[in-house]
Design a protein around this motif. Structure first.
Motif, PDB file in Angstrom:
ATOM      1  N   ARG A   3       0.884  -1.326   0.001  1.00 48.24           N
ATOM      2  CA  ARG A   3      -0.133   0.176  -0.006  1.00 48.24           C
ATOM      3  C   ARG A   3       0.541   1.260   0.186  1.00 48.24           C
ATOM      4  NH1 ARG A   3      -5.239   0.930   3.552  1.00 48.24           N
ATOM      5  NH2 ARG A   3      -5.748  -0.898   2.816  1.00 48.24           N
ATOM      6  N   ILE A   4       2.008   1.189   0.852  1.00 46.74           N
ATOM      7  CA  ILE A   4       2.723   2.566   1.061  1.00 46.74           C
ATOM      8  C   ILE A   4       3.701   2.642  -0.758  1.00 46.74           C
ATOM      9  CG2 ILE A   4       5.002   3.048   2.141  1.00 46.74           C
ATOM     10  CD1 ILE A   4       2.091   3.241   3.403  1.00 46.74           C
ATOM     11  N   SER A   5       3.907   1.423  -1.144  1.00 47.89           N
ATOM     12  CA  SER A   5       4.521   2.053  -2.527  1.00 47.89           C
ATOM     13  C   SER A   5       3.916   3.000  -3.589  1.00 47.89           C
ATOM     14  CB  SER A   5       5.115   0.759  -2.965  1.00 47.89           C
ATOM     15  OG  SER A   5       5.981   0.803  -2.155  1.00 47.89           O
ATOM     16  N   THR A  37      -1.672  -3.091 -10.415  1.00 50.68           N
ATOM     17  CA  THR A  37      -0.791  -3.756 -10.006  1.00 50.68           C
ATOM     18  C   THR A  37      -0.948  -3.865  -9.016  1.00 50.68           C
ATOM     19  OG1 THR A  37       0.995  -2.682 -11.929  1.00 50.68           O
ATOM     20  CG2 THR A  37       2.136  -3.649  -9.305  1.00 50.68           C
ATOM     21  N   PHE A  38      -0.789  -2.841  -7.418  1.00 50.15           N
ATOM     22  CA  PHE A  38      -1.194  -3.103  -6.764  1.00 50.15           C
ATOM     23  C   PHE A  38      -2.524  -4.470  -6.147  1.00 50.15           C
ATOM     24  CE2 PHE A  38      -3.632  -2.397  -2.714  1.00 50.15           C
ATOM     25  CZ  PHE A  38      -3.363  -2.377  -2.313  1.00 50.15           C
ATOM     26  N   ALA A  39      -3.196  -4.325  -7.019  1.00 47.55           N
ATOM     27  CA  ALA A  39      -4.428  -5.317  -6.704  1.00 47.55           C
ATOM     28  C   ALA A  39      -4.137  -6.528  -7.472  1.00 47.55           C
ATOM     29  CB  ALA A  39      -5.739  -4.825  -7.728  1.00 47.55           C
ATOM     30  N   GLY A  44      -0.492  -8.705   0.596  1.00 50.56           N
ATOM     31  CA  GLY A  44      -1.146  -9.032   2.177  1.00 50.56           C
ATOM     32  C   GLY A  44      -1.884  -9.896   2.999  1.00 50.56           C
ATOM     33  N   GLY A  45      -1.853 -10.702   2.283  1.00 50.59           N
ATOM     34  CA  GLY A  45      -2.588 -12.256   2.701  1.00 50.59           C
ATOM     35  C   GLY A  45      -3.889 -12.317   1.866  1.00 50.59           C
ATOM     36  N   LEU A  46      -4.529 -11.488   0.627  1.00 54.05           N
ATOM     37  CA  LEU A  46      -4.991 -11.205   0.044  1.00 54.05           C
ATOM     38  C   LEU A  46      -4.986 -11.413  -1.373  1.00 54.05           C
ATOM     39  CD1 LEU A  46      -7.011  -8.562   1.319  1.00 54.05           C
ATOM     40  CD2 LEU A  46      -7.536 -10.490   1.778  1.00 54.05           C
ATOM     41  N   ALA A  47      -5.395 -12.257  -2.098  1.00 51.72           N
ATOM     42  CA  ALA A  47      -5.246 -12.503  -3.441  1.00 51.72           C
ATOM     43  C   ALA A  47      -6.992 -11.436  -4.567  1.00 51.72           C
ATOM     44  CB  ALA A  47      -5.841 -13.786  -3.693  1.00 51.72           C
ATOM     45  N   ALA A  48      -6.263 -11.496  -5.842  1.00 50.55           N
ATOM     46  CA  ALA A  48      -7.083 -11.001  -6.875  1.00 50.55           C
ATOM     47  C   ALA A  48      -8.265 -11.837  -7.237  1.00 50.55           C
ATOM     48  CB  ALA A  48      -6.315 -10.175  -7.714  1.00 50.55           C
ATOM     49  N   TRP A  49      -9.629 -11.649  -7.433  1.00 50.30           N
ATOM     50  CA  TRP A  49     -10.317 -12.103  -7.737  1.00 50.30           C
ATOM     51  C   TRP A  49     -11.362 -11.978  -8.646  1.00 50.30           C
ATOM     52  CZ3 TRP A  49     -10.743 -17.524  -6.347  1.00 50.30           C
ATOM     53  CH2 TRP A  49      -9.398 -18.206  -4.822  1.00 50.30           C
ATOM     54  N   VAL A  61     -13.418  -7.301 -10.563  1.00 45.00           N
ATOM     55  CA  VAL A  61     -12.210  -7.291  -9.812  1.00 45.00           C
ATOM     56  C   VAL A  61     -11.957  -7.586  -7.955  1.00 45.00           C
ATOM     57  CG1 VAL A  61      -9.861  -7.531  -9.568  1.00 45.00           C
ATOM     58  CG2 VAL A  61     -10.381  -8.335 -12.042  1.00 45.00           C
ATOM     59  N   VAL A  62     -11.861  -7.925  -7.201  1.00 49.23           N
ATOM     60  CA  VAL A  62     -11.957  -7.622  -5.733  1.00 49.23           C
ATOM     61  C   VAL A  62     -10.686  -8.439  -5.359  1.00 49.23           C
ATOM     62  CG1 VAL A  62     -14.759  -7.664  -5.866  1.00 49.23           C
ATOM     63  CG2 VAL A  62     -13.140  -9.594  -5.349  1.00 49.23           C
ATOM     64  N   LEU A  63     -10.573  -7.876  -3.972  1.00 49.57           N
ATOM     65  CA  LEU A  63      -9.193  -8.362  -2.948  1.00 49.57           C
ATOM     66  C   LEU A  63     -10.325 -10.038  -1.978  1.00 49.57           C
ATOM     67  CD1 LEU A  63      -6.558  -5.542  -3.042  1.00 49.57           C
ATOM     68  CD2 LEU A  63      -6.482  -7.730  -3.848  1.00 49.57           C
TER      69      LEU A  63
END
Length: 90
Positions: A3-5, A37-39, A44-49, A61-63
């Motif tokens: 997130r910071i990047s 790119t972030f998604a 952070g342990g989440l994946a893009a779906w 697309v959700v995380l």
């Protein structure tokens, strides 16, 4: 990308727009690329779906941590009466 990047990259893009080093269309394109790119490279342990099925949900697309959670997030966005499946974006 964390997130910071992502926020730092968006800030740099906004600064370039404010200073006249880029135009709005280019800045929008850059911010979209940062978000994509972030998604898809989330750390952070989440994946893009990506959702498919009902036209209202198709392509969203959700995380989320799991397939079930991803379907629930899509349903929260478009309504509970949608027929949708989700597939993980690798």
């Amino acid at each position: 990308m964390d997130r910071i990047s992502a926020l730092r990259n968006v800030e740099e893009t906004l600064a370039a727009l404010e200073e006249g080093e880029t135009d709005l269309a280019s800045a929008e394109e850059r911010v979209c690329a940062i978000l994509r790119t972030f998604a898809t490279e989330y750390d952070g342990g989440l994946a893009a779906w990506r959702a498919s099925g009902d036209p209202a949900a198709d392509g969203l697309v959700v995380l989320a941590e799991s397939e079930r959670e991803a379907r629930e997030r899509v349903e929260d966005l478009v309504g509970p009466d949608v027929r949708v499946s989700v597939s993980r974006i690798e």
